[in-house]
Design a protein around this motif. Sequence first.
Motif, PDB file in Angstrom:
ATOM      1  N   ALA A 137       0.831  -1.206   0.000  1.00  0.00           N
ATOM      2  CA  ALA A 137       0.000   0.000   0.000  1.00  0.00           C
ATOM      3  C   ALA A 137       0.862   1.251   0.000  1.00  0.00           C
ATOM      4  O   ALA A 137       0.593   2.213  -0.728  1.00  0.00           O
ATOM      5  N   THR A 138       1.914   1.258   0.807  1.00  0.00           N
ATOM      6  CA  THR A 138       2.809   2.411   0.869  1.00  0.00           C
ATOM      7  C   THR A 138       3.501   2.641  -0.467  1.00  0.00           C
ATOM      8  O   THR A 138       3.614   3.778  -0.944  1.00  0.00           O
ATOM      9  N   ALA A 139       3.955   1.560  -1.094  1.00  0.00           N
ATOM     10  CA  ALA A 139       4.628   1.685  -2.386  1.00  0.00           C
ATOM     11  C   ALA A 139       3.677   2.211  -3.454  1.00  0.00           C
ATOM     12  O   ALA A 139       4.077   2.965  -4.345  1.00  0.00           O
ATOM     13  N   MET A 140       2.410   1.828  -3.374  1.00  0.00           N
ATOM     14  CA  MET A 140       1.442   2.211  -4.389  1.00  0.00           C
ATOM     15  C   MET A 140       0.956   3.653  -4.222  1.00  0.00           C
ATOM     16  O   MET A 140       0.801   4.390  -5.189  1.00  0.00           O
ATOM     17  N   PHE A 141       0.724   4.074  -2.973  1.00  0.00           N
ATOM     18  CA  PHE A 141       0.104   5.374  -2.723  1.00  0.00           C
ATOM     19  C   PHE A 141       1.095   6.456  -2.298  1.00  0.00           C
ATOM     20  O   PHE A 141       0.751   7.636  -2.307  1.00  0.00           O
ATOM     21  N   GLY A 142       2.310   6.059  -1.912  1.00  0.00           N
ATOM     22  CA  GLY A 142       3.314   7.047  -1.564  1.00  0.00           C
ATOM     23  C   GLY A 142       3.220   7.518  -0.128  1.00  0.00           C
ATOM     24  O   GLY A 142       2.270   7.204   0.592  1.00  0.00           O
ATOM     25  N   PRO A 143       4.198   8.292   0.316  1.00  0.00           N
ATOM     26  CA  PRO A 143       4.308   8.673   1.724  1.00  0.00           C
ATOM     27  C   PRO A 143       3.258   9.675   2.197  1.00  0.00           C
ATOM     28  O   PRO A 143       3.103   9.871   3.400  1.00  0.00           O
ATOM     29  N   ASP A 144       2.557  10.322   1.283  1.00  0.00           N
ATOM     30  CA  ASP A 144       1.581  11.336   1.696  1.00  0.00           C
ATOM     31  C   ASP A 144       0.229  10.744   2.094  1.00  0.00           C
ATOM     32  O   ASP A 144      -0.636  11.470   2.584  1.00  0.00           O
ATOM     33  N   THR A 145       0.034   9.455   1.857  1.00  0.00           N
ATOM     34  CA  THR A 145      -1.219   8.791   2.241  1.00  0.00           C
ATOM     35  C   THR A 145      -0.915   7.812   3.371  1.00  0.00           C
ATOM     36  O   THR A 145      -0.290   6.773   3.140  1.00  0.00           O
ATOM     37  N   PRO A 146      -1.324   8.127   4.606  1.00  0.00           N
ATOM     38  CA  PRO A 146      -0.982   7.256   5.742  1.00  0.00           C
ATOM     39  C   PRO A 146      -1.553   5.847   5.580  1.00  0.00           C
ATOM     40  O   PRO A 146      -2.703   5.671   5.141  1.00  0.00           O
ATOM     41  N   VAL A 147      -0.746   4.878   5.948  1.00  0.00           N
ATOM     42  CA  VAL A 147      -1.153   3.470   5.919  1.00  0.00           C
ATOM     43  C   VAL A 147      -1.145   2.944   7.347  1.00  0.00           C
ATOM     44  O   VAL A 147      -0.116   3.007   8.033  1.00  0.00           O
ATOM     45  N   THR A 148      -2.282   2.426   7.797  1.00  0.00           N
ATOM     46  CA  THR A 148      -2.340   1.783   9.108  1.00  0.00           C
ATOM     47  C   THR A 148      -1.926   0.327   8.938  1.00  0.00           C
ATOM     48  O   THR A 148      -2.646  -0.470   8.340  1.00  0.00           O
ATOM     49  N   ASP A 149      -0.766  -0.005   9.449  1.00  0.00           N
ATOM     50  CA  ASP A 149      -0.168  -1.323   9.252  1.00  0.00           C
ATOM     51  C   ASP A 149      -0.762  -2.317  10.250  1.00  0.00           C
ATOM     52  O   ASP A 149      -0.579  -2.187  11.463  1.00  0.00           O
ATOM     53  N   ALA A 150      -1.461  -3.315   9.715  1.00  0.00           N
ATOM     54  CA  ALA A 150      -2.018  -4.370  10.560  1.00  0.00           C
ATOM     55  C   ALA A 150      -1.545  -5.742  10.109  1.00  0.00           C
ATOM     56  O   ALA A 150      -2.200  -6.753  10.392  1.00  0.00           O
ATOM     57  N   ASP A 151      -0.404  -5.794   9.440  1.00  0.00           N
ATOM     58  CA  ASP A 151       0.052  -7.063   8.881  1.00  0.00           C
ATOM     59  C   ASP A 151       0.360  -8.105   9.949  1.00  0.00           C
ATOM     60  O   ASP A 151       0.276  -9.314   9.677  1.00  0.00           O
ATOM     61  N   THR A 152       0.694  -7.676  11.166  1.00  0.00           N
ATOM     62  CA  THR A 152       0.945  -8.656  12.225  1.00  0.00           C
ATOM     63  C   THR A 152      -0.341  -9.325  12.688  1.00  0.00           C
ATOM     64  O   THR A 152      -0.294 -10.356  13.367  1.00  0.00           O
ATOM     65  N   LEU A 153      -1.496  -8.760  12.332  1.00  0.00           N
ATOM     66  CA  LEU A 153      -2.790  -9.352  12.688  1.00  0.00           C
ATOM     67  C   LEU A 153      -3.401 -10.136  11.534  1.00  0.00           C
ATOM     68  O   LEU A 153      -4.466 -10.729  11.692  1.00  0.00           O
ATOM     69  N   ARG A 154      -2.725 -10.109  10.401  1.00  0.00           N
ATOM     70  CA  ARG A 154      -3.283 -10.711   9.195  1.00  0.00           C
ATOM     71  C   ARG A 154      -2.430 -11.891   8.743  1.00  0.00           C
ATOM     72  O   ARG A 154      -1.337 -12.109   9.256  1.00  0.00           O
ATOM     73  N   HIS A 155      -2.940 -12.651   7.785  1.00  0.00           N
ATOM     74  CA  HIS A 155      -2.223 -13.807   7.262  1.00  0.00           C
ATOM     75  C   HIS A 155      -1.638 -13.416   5.903  1.00  0.00           C
ATOM     76  O   HIS A 155      -2.173 -13.786   4.850  1.00  0.00           O
ATOM     77  N   THR A 156      -0.558 -12.654   5.940  1.00  0.00           N
ATOM     78  CA  THR A 156      -0.045 -12.067   4.711  1.00  0.00           C
ATOM     79  C   THR A 156       0.595 -13.084   3.775  1.00  0.00           C
ATOM     80  O   THR A 156       0.916 -12.748   2.628  1.00  0.00           O
ATOM     81  N   ASP A 157       0.807 -14.315   4.253  1.00  0.00           N
ATOM     82  CA  ASP A 157       1.412 -15.329   3.393  1.00  0.00           C
ATOM     83  C   ASP A 157       0.367 -16.112   2.611  1.00  0.00           C
ATOM     84  O   ASP A 157       0.713 -17.058   1.893  1.00  0.00           O
ATOM     85  N   THR A 158      -0.901 -15.727   2.714  1.00  0.00           N
ATOM     86  CA  THR A 158      -1.969 -16.392   1.976  1.00  0.00           C
ATOM     87  C   THR A 158      -2.532 -15.444   0.924  1.00  0.00           C
ATOM     88  O   THR A 158      -2.368 -14.223   1.022  1.00  0.00           O
ATOM     89  N   PRO A 159      -3.205 -15.965  -0.100  1.00  0.00           N
ATOM     90  CA  PRO A 159      -3.756 -15.089  -1.141  1.00  0.00           C
ATOM     91  C   PRO A 159      -4.807 -14.133  -0.574  1.00  0.00           C
ATOM     92  O   PRO A 159      -5.594 -14.500   0.302  1.00  0.00           O
ATOM     93  N   HIS A 160      -4.815 -12.910  -1.073  1.00  0.00           N
ATOM     94  CA  HIS A 160      -5.788 -11.901  -0.686  1.00  0.00           C
ATOM     95  C   HIS A 160      -6.480 -11.357  -1.934  1.00  0.00           C
ATOM     96  O   HIS A 160      -5.929 -11.417  -3.040  1.00  0.00           O
TER      97      HIS A 160
END
Length: 219
Positions: free
Chosen positions: A154-177
């Motif tokens: 998300a950060t790479a796509m939208f850039g530093p001016d759009t805040p990203v709330t990082d919840a990857d530690t609560l998600r299963h990022t190694d599975t398809p989304h």
Amino acid sequence: MPATTSLDTSAATRALTAGRAVILPNPSPLTYVVTATTPQAVNNAKGRPTDQEVALWVHDDTTWTDLTTQLDLTPTALRTALTLLRDHLVTLLVPVRTDTPPPGWTTPALRDGHLLLFGARWHPLTPLLSRFPRLYVSSANRTGQPPAATAPQATAMFGPDTPVTDADTLRHTDTPHAATTMLRITPDGDLAHIRHGAQDEAHGCDPNRYLEHLRTAIT
């Protein structure tokens, strides 16, 4: 990190208060979303025309209650719609009444006599969402790109001016989304499959199998 752990949403709170768009998480296997208090901010963040339709995020019970008199649904269909939004986390096209125009704040979500609604309210986001009961929302992607499945994407796509709330530690990022499945509900509660997404992928991307699953689960 347990699922009850709160997220650092301070940057998102400041941006939303200032009328800017932010990137927020959903539970897996849903992707991140871009949201704001105005539809224009959502569309600007995505780099698309400011008048393009966006979904109305009805995470707040008061917003939902305000809408119910405008929706062309039987009482049973109304309960089905809320279950689909809250429990099944789909994006839902809901018919509006033709005898009364819907409130102006719903117009950005209006498509061919239907409101485009999203109703997830993931527990880790509750403190933030409670401060902003009326939000507009869309998948966290730029035109032609897949929605972001992780905070770094998300950060790479939208850039530093759009805040990203990082919840990857609560998600299963190694599975398809994937983004949400989109359905349409009729006044009497019948369902139609409009767009493939994360929910029907669990049913072999077969719309009929997924709709049959929903009918069994909801009744």
